[in-house]
Design an enzyme around this catalytic site. Structure first.
Site, PDB file in Angstrom:
ATOM      1  N   ARG A  74      46.513  68.991  22.277  1.00 22.92           N
ATOM      2  CA  ARG A  74      46.406  67.677  22.925  1.00 22.92           C
ATOM      3  C   ARG A  74      46.963  66.653  21.938  1.00 22.92           C
ATOM      4  NH1 ARG A  74      40.440  65.678  24.755  1.00 22.92           N
ATOM      5  NH2 ARG A  74      40.306  65.264  22.534  1.00 22.92           N
ATOM      6  N   ASP A 125      25.985  44.982  31.620  1.00 24.94           N
ATOM      7  CA  ASP A 125      26.957  46.065  31.833  1.00 24.94           C
ATOM      8  C   ASP A 125      27.735  45.772  33.113  1.00 24.94           C
ATOM      9  OD1 ASP A 125      26.760  49.369  30.771  1.00 24.94           O
ATOM     10  OD2 ASP A 125      28.033  48.812  32.463  1.00 24.94           O
ATOM     11  N   ASN A 126      29.033  46.056  33.088  1.00 20.61           N
ATOM     12  CA  ASN A 126      29.817  45.848  34.319  1.00 20.61           C
ATOM     13  C   ASN A 126      29.874  47.108  35.183  1.00 20.61           C
ATOM     14  OD1 ASN A 126      31.650  47.508  33.049  1.00 20.61           O
ATOM     15  ND2 ASN A 126      33.282  45.976  32.877  1.00 20.61           N
ATOM     16  N   SER A 152      37.127  53.974  26.278  1.00 22.39           N
ATOM     17  CA  SER A 152      37.098  54.909  25.144  1.00 22.39           C
ATOM     18  C   SER A 152      37.800  56.249  25.376  1.00 22.39           C
ATOM     19  CB  SER A 152      35.651  55.130  24.693  1.00 22.39           C
ATOM     20  OG  SER A 152      34.869  55.567  25.756  1.00 22.39           O
ATOM     21  N   PHE A 197      30.837  60.209  14.959  1.00 20.81           N
ATOM     22  CA  PHE A 197      31.748  61.334  15.121  1.00 20.81           C
ATOM     23  C   PHE A 197      31.587  61.797  16.588  1.00 20.81           C
ATOM     24  CE2 PHE A 197      33.998  62.072  11.066  1.00 20.81           C
ATOM     25  CZ  PHE A 197      33.618  60.873  10.481  1.00 20.81           C
ATOM     26  N   ASN A 198      31.387  63.073  16.896  1.00 18.32           N
ATOM     27  CA  ASN A 198      31.402  63.446  18.323  1.00 18.32           C
ATOM     28  C   ASN A 198      30.001  63.396  18.931  1.00 18.32           C
ATOM     29  OD1 ASN A 198      33.956  64.460  17.156  1.00 18.32           O
ATOM     30  ND2 ASN A 198      34.280  65.147  19.251  1.00 18.32           N
ATOM     31  N   ASP A 222      30.557  41.171  32.973  1.00 19.85           N
ATOM     32  CA  ASP A 222      31.598  41.666  32.074  1.00 19.85           C
ATOM     33  C   ASP A 222      31.569  40.846  30.772  1.00 19.85           C
ATOM     34  OD1 ASP A 222      34.584  43.223  32.661  1.00 19.85           O
ATOM     35  OD2 ASP A 222      34.364  41.930  30.908  1.00 19.85           O
ATOM     36  N   ARG A 255      35.252  69.893  14.875  1.00 22.77           N
ATOM     37  CA  ARG A 255      34.620  68.575  15.036  1.00 22.77           C
ATOM     38  C   ARG A 255      33.163  68.627  14.569  1.00 22.77           C
ATOM     39  NH1 ARG A 255      39.044  67.612  15.517  1.00 22.77           N
ATOM     40  NH2 ARG A 255      40.209  66.441  17.074  1.00 22.77           N
ATOM     41  N   SER A 289      33.799  54.143  15.516  1.00 23.44           N
ATOM     42  CA  SER A 289      34.192  55.523  15.814  1.00 23.44           C
ATOM     43  C   SER A 289      34.897  56.154  14.624  1.00 23.44           C
ATOM     44  CB  SER A 289      35.158  55.497  17.005  1.00 23.44           C
ATOM     45  OG  SER A 289      35.811  56.729  17.141  1.00 23.44           O
ATOM     46  N   TYR A 302      43.084  53.097  20.705  1.00 26.62           N
ATOM     47  CA  TYR A 302      41.611  53.075  20.762  1.00 26.62           C
ATOM     48  C   TYR A 302      41.021  52.913  19.360  1.00 26.62           C
ATOM     49  CZ  TYR A 302      36.861  54.948  20.919  1.00 26.62           C
ATOM     50  OH  TYR A 302      35.503  55.135  20.742  1.00 26.62           O
ATOM     51  N   LYS A 336      38.825  49.638  17.407  1.00 26.27           N
ATOM     52  CA  LYS A 336      37.534  49.732  16.693  1.00 26.27           C
ATOM     53  C   LYS A 336      37.676  49.147  15.283  1.00 26.27           C
ATOM     54  CE  LYS A 336      35.110  51.696  19.916  1.00 26.27           C
ATOM     55  NZ  LYS A 336      33.933  51.048  20.495  1.00 26.27           N
TER      56      LYS A 336
HETATM   57  P1  NAD Z   1      30.377  54.969  28.236  1.00 24.20           P
HETATM   58  O1  NAD Z   1      31.671  54.713  28.912  1.00 24.20           O
HETATM   59  O2  NAD Z   1      29.455  55.977  28.823  1.00 24.20           O
HETATM   60  O3  NAD Z   1      29.562  53.582  28.065  1.00 24.20           O
HETATM   61  C1  NAD Z   1      30.179  52.333  27.930  1.00 24.20           C
HETATM   62  C2  NAD Z   1      29.386  51.342  28.792  1.00 24.20           C
HETATM   63  O4  NAD Z   1      29.952  50.030  28.639  1.00 24.20           O
HETATM   64  C3  NAD Z   1      29.453  51.660  30.280  1.00 24.20           C
HETATM   65  O5  NAD Z   1      28.167  51.525  30.855  1.00 24.20           O
HETATM   66  C4  NAD Z   1      30.425  50.618  30.850  1.00 24.20           C
HETATM   67  O6  NAD Z   1      30.159  50.344  32.215  1.00 24.20           O
HETATM   68  C5  NAD Z   1      30.172  49.455  29.925  1.00 24.20           C
HETATM   69  N1  NAD Z   1      31.314  48.538  29.777  1.00 24.20           N
HETATM   70  C6  NAD Z   1      32.595  48.870  29.392  1.00 24.20           C
HETATM   71  N2  NAD Z   1      33.352  47.747  29.352  1.00 24.20           N
HETATM   72  C7  NAD Z   1      32.536  46.693  29.686  1.00 24.20           C
HETATM   73  C8  NAD Z   1      32.735  45.306  29.814  1.00 24.20           C
HETATM   74  N3  NAD Z   1      33.931  44.750  29.619  1.00 24.20           N
HETATM   75  N4  NAD Z   1      31.683  44.524  30.162  1.00 24.20           N
HETATM   76  C9  NAD Z   1      30.463  45.074  30.392  1.00 24.20           C
HETATM   77  N5  NAD Z   1      30.218  46.397  30.306  1.00 24.20           N
HETATM   78  C10 NAD Z   1      31.246  47.200  29.952  1.00 24.20           C
HETATM   79  O7  NAD Z   1      30.736  55.343  26.738  1.00 24.20           O
HETATM   80  P2  NAD Z   1      29.852  56.086  25.624  1.00 24.20           P
HETATM   81  O8  NAD Z   1      30.386  57.458  25.473  1.00 24.20           O
HETATM   82  O9  NAD Z   1      28.414  55.865  25.885  1.00 24.20           O
HETATM   83  O10 NAD Z   1      30.304  55.262  24.325  1.00 24.20           O
HETATM   84  C11 NAD Z   1      29.592  54.102  23.923  1.00 24.20           C
HETATM   85  C12 NAD Z   1      30.315  53.459  22.759  1.00 24.20           C
HETATM   86  O11 NAD Z   1      30.407  54.401  21.684  1.00 24.20           O
HETATM   87  C13 NAD Z   1      31.755  53.034  23.046  1.00 24.20           C
HETATM   88  O12 NAD Z   1      31.994  51.826  22.353  1.00 24.20           O
HETATM   89  C14 NAD Z   1      32.592  54.145  22.460  1.00 24.20           C
HETATM   90  O13 NAD Z   1      33.869  53.683  22.075  1.00 24.20           O
HETATM   91  C15 NAD Z   1      31.753  54.528  21.245  1.00 24.20           C
HETATM   92  N6  NAD Z   1      31.955  55.912  20.777  1.00 24.20           N
HETATM   93  C16 NAD Z   1      31.656  56.958  21.615  1.00 24.20           C
HETATM   94  C17 NAD Z   1      31.824  58.270  21.140  1.00 24.20           C
HETATM   95  C18 NAD Z   1      31.503  59.471  22.001  1.00 24.20           C
HETATM   96  O14 NAD Z   1      31.631  60.605  21.507  1.00 24.20           O
HETATM   97  N7  NAD Z   1      31.051  59.296  23.260  1.00 24.20           N
HETATM   98  C19 NAD Z   1      32.294  58.495  19.836  1.00 24.20           C
HETATM   99  C20 NAD Z   1      32.593  57.386  19.031  1.00 24.20           C
HETATM  100  C21 NAD Z   1      32.397  56.101  19.514  1.00 24.20           C
HETATM  101  N1  UDP Z   2      38.890  69.981  23.814  1.00 22.26           N
HETATM  102  C1  UDP Z   2      39.289  71.137  24.441  1.00 22.26           C
HETATM  103  N2  UDP Z   2      39.075  71.243  25.801  1.00 22.26           N
HETATM  104  C2  UDP Z   2      38.483  70.245  26.535  1.00 22.26           C
HETATM  105  C3  UDP Z   2      38.087  69.052  25.868  1.00 22.26           C
HETATM  106  C4  UDP Z   2      38.318  68.958  24.501  1.00 22.26           C
HETATM  107  O1  UDP Z   2      39.817  72.058  23.817  1.00 22.26           O
HETATM  108  O2  UDP Z   2      38.324  70.408  27.769  1.00 22.26           O
HETATM  109  C5  UDP Z   2      39.068  69.868  22.350  1.00 22.26           C
HETATM  110  C6  UDP Z   2      39.862  68.660  21.925  1.00 22.26           C
HETATM  111  O3  UDP Z   2      41.245  68.981  21.876  1.00 22.26           O
HETATM  112  C7  UDP Z   2      39.270  68.392  20.535  1.00 22.26           C
HETATM  113  C8  UDP Z   2      37.808  68.864  20.652  1.00 22.26           C
HETATM  114  O4  UDP Z   2      37.782  69.723  21.792  1.00 22.26           O
HETATM  115  O5  UDP Z   2      39.916  69.207  19.584  1.00 22.26           O
HETATM  116  C9  UDP Z   2      36.847  67.722  20.860  1.00 22.26           C
HETATM  117  O6  UDP Z   2      37.358  66.911  21.892  1.00 22.26           O
HETATM  118  P1  UDP Z   2      36.519  65.766  22.598  1.00 22.26           P
HETATM  119  O7  UDP Z   2      37.389  65.175  23.672  1.00 22.26           O
HETATM  120  O8  UDP Z   2      35.197  66.297  23.025  1.00 22.26           O
HETATM  121  O9  UDP Z   2      36.245  64.710  21.446  1.00 22.26           O
HETATM  122  P2  UDP Z   2      37.260  63.959  20.436  1.00 22.26           P
HETATM  123  O10 UDP Z   2      37.194  64.750  19.158  1.00 22.26           O
HETATM  124  O11 UDP Z   2      38.595  63.887  21.054  1.00 22.26           O
HETATM  125  O12 UDP Z   2      36.613  62.621  20.284  1.00 22.26           O
END
Ligand code: NAD
Ligand code: UDP
Length: 325
Positions: free
Chosen positions: A282, A32-33, A77, A169-170, A51, A221, A117, A141, A145
C-alpha cells in the site's frame, strides 16, 4: 465538578474517552458533526452537533457551558484520501483546529489535549521511535498533525495555552464491556478488517505487501488498546495542572507485530481459518513503526495495561460478535 468538552467524542477513540470520563464522575459535552461518528456512541454524555470550523456554533457552545478542559479528537484520518484530496485534510484538521483554538482562547480555557499521530514521523530511521526522532511526514494527513503541534507550541508561547499532543501509534481493540467499538465506513484498519472477514467469509482479507525487510516480509506495527489511549488523556489533563507549555508524548505498547502475526493471532482468537490474499504494497506504508513510550510512562505516570495483542483482538472480536437488533 469539572466539565470536559470532547470534540469528536462520537468517534471511535473519542467515545471510549467519553465513557471513561463519565465513569470517573466528570460532566461531559461532546461536540461532533457526526461525519464519521455515531450518535449512539456518546452514551449518557450531552451531544451538541456541529462543526469545529463553525466559529459561531463553537462560540455559543462555550458561552453557555463552563468547560475546564478540551479534548480534541476531530479529524479526517484516512491517509490515502489525504493524498488524493489534501485541501479537505488541511481544511478539517488544520483550519478546523485553529477555529477551535481561537474560541478556546477567547473562553480562557487553559488545558487542551490533542490527538496527534505516529504519522508525524514519516519514514522511521530506527526501530524504536522516541519523541526526538525527526518529524518528516510523508503524507498530508501526517503533515496536518505536525502543523497543529506547531500551532500548539506557538499558542503556548504567545497565549500561555497548556497542551499535550498525544502521538498514537495503531489504536485498536474495544471497550471490554462490549458497549463500544470501532465503526469506520469505509474501514481501512487491519484488525477490524480481519474480524469482518472472520464474521463474513465473503469479505476477502488482503495483506498489503510481504516483501518488506521485516521478520516475515509484512509490515510491523505497534497496536495500542483504545482504553489505554483514553487513560493517557486523563493523565495528560492532570499533567497540565502542574505543567505549562506544549508537550508531546508517544503512546504505544513498545511491541511490534507483523500483519501476518496479527492474522495468526486472530485465527487463534476467532477459531476461523482466515485465508488471506497478498497484494502489492500500500503506497506510503513504512515497513516498521514501533513506539518508545518511555517519556509518557516517566512523565505522565501512564502504563499500557490492555495492549497485549490477544486482549486487543479478543475485545474487538467480542464487539464484532455483539448481538444486533
Ligand atoms: P473517528 O473518525 O472515529 O472520530 C473522529 C470524530 O470526529 C468523528 O466522530 C467525527 O464525526 C468527528 N469530526 C471530524 N471532523 C469534525 C469536524 N470538522 N467537526 C466536528 N466533528 C468532527 O476517528 P478515530 O479513529 O476515533 O480517531 C480520533 C483521532 O485520533 C483523530 O484525530 C485521528 O487522526 C487520531 N488518530 C487515530 C489513530 C487510529 O489508529 N484510529 C491513530 C493516530 C491518530
Ligand atoms: N493492512 C493490510 N490489510 C488491511 C489493512 C491494513 O495488510 O486490510 C496493513 C497495512 O498495509 C499496514 C498495517 O496493516 O501495514 C496496519 O494498517 P492500518 O491501516 O491498520 O494502520 P496504519 O499503520 O496505516 O495506521
Amino acid at each position: 465538578m469539572s466539565r470536559i468538552l470532547v470534540c469528536g467524542g462520537a468517534g471511535y477513540i473519542g467515545s471510549h474517552m467519553v465513557q471513561l470520563l463519565l465513569k470517573r464522575g466528570f460532566e461531559v459535552t461532546v461536540f461532533d458533526n457526526l461525519s464519521t461518528g455515531h450518535r449512539v456512541a456518546v452514551g449518557e454524555a450531552e451531544l451538541v452537533t456541529g462543526d469545529i470550523r463553525d466559529r459561531s456554533a463553537l462560540a455559543s457552545l462555550f458561552a453557555t457551558r463552563p468547560f475546564d478542559a478540551v479534548m480534541h479528537f476531530c479529524a479526517s484520518s484516512i491517509v490515502a484520501d489525504s493524498v488524493k484530496d489534501p485541501y479537505v485534510y488541511y481544511d478539517n484538521n488544520v483550519v478546523g483546529t485553529l477555529s477551535l483554538l481561537d474560541v478556546v482562547r477567547q473562553a480562557d480555557i487553559g488545558r487542551f489535549v490533542f490527538s496527534s499521530s505516529a504519522a508525524v514521523y514519516g519514514m522511521p530511521e530506527r526501530e524504536l521511535i522516541d519523541e526526538d526522532h525527526p518529524t518528516r511526514p510523508i503524507n498530508p494527513y501526517g503533515a496536518t498533525k505536525l502543523m497543529v503541534e506547531r500551532i500548539l507550541k506557538d499558542a503556548a508561547d504567545a497565549y500561555g495555552l497548556r497542551s499535550v499532543a498525544l502521538r498514537y501509534f495503531n489504536a485498536a481493540g474495544a471497550d471490554p464491556g462490549g458497549a463500544l467499538g470501532e465503526v469506520h465506513r469505509p474501514e481501512t484498519h487491519l484488525i477490524p478488517n480481519i474480524l469482518r472477514s472472520a464474521l463474513d467469509g465473503s469479505a476477502e482479507l488482503q495483506v498489503f505487501g510481504t516483501d518488506y525487510d521485516t521478520v516475515d516480509g509484512s509490515c510491523v506495527r505497534d497496536y495500542i488498546h483504545v482504553c489505554d489511549l483514553a487513560l493517557a488523556h486523563l493523565k495528560a489533563m492532570e499533567y497540565l495542572d502542574s505543567h505549562a507549555g506544549a508537550h508531546r508524548f508517544n503512546l504505544g505498547s513498545g511491541n511490534g507485530y507483523s500483519v501476518l502475526q496479527v492474522i495468526e493471532a486472530a485465527r487463534q482468537v476467532t477459531g476461523c481459518p482466515l485465508p488471506a490474499r497478498v497484494l502489492p504494497r500500500r503506497p506510503g506504508d513504512p515497513p516498521v513503526l514501533v513506539a518508545s513510550s518511555q517519556r509518557a510512562q516517566a512523565e505522565l505516570g501512564w502504563q499500557p495495561r490492555h495492549s497485549d495483542l490477544d486482549e486487543i483482538i479478543g475485545s474487538a472480536w467480542r464487539w464484532h460478535c455483539r448481538p444486533r437488533f
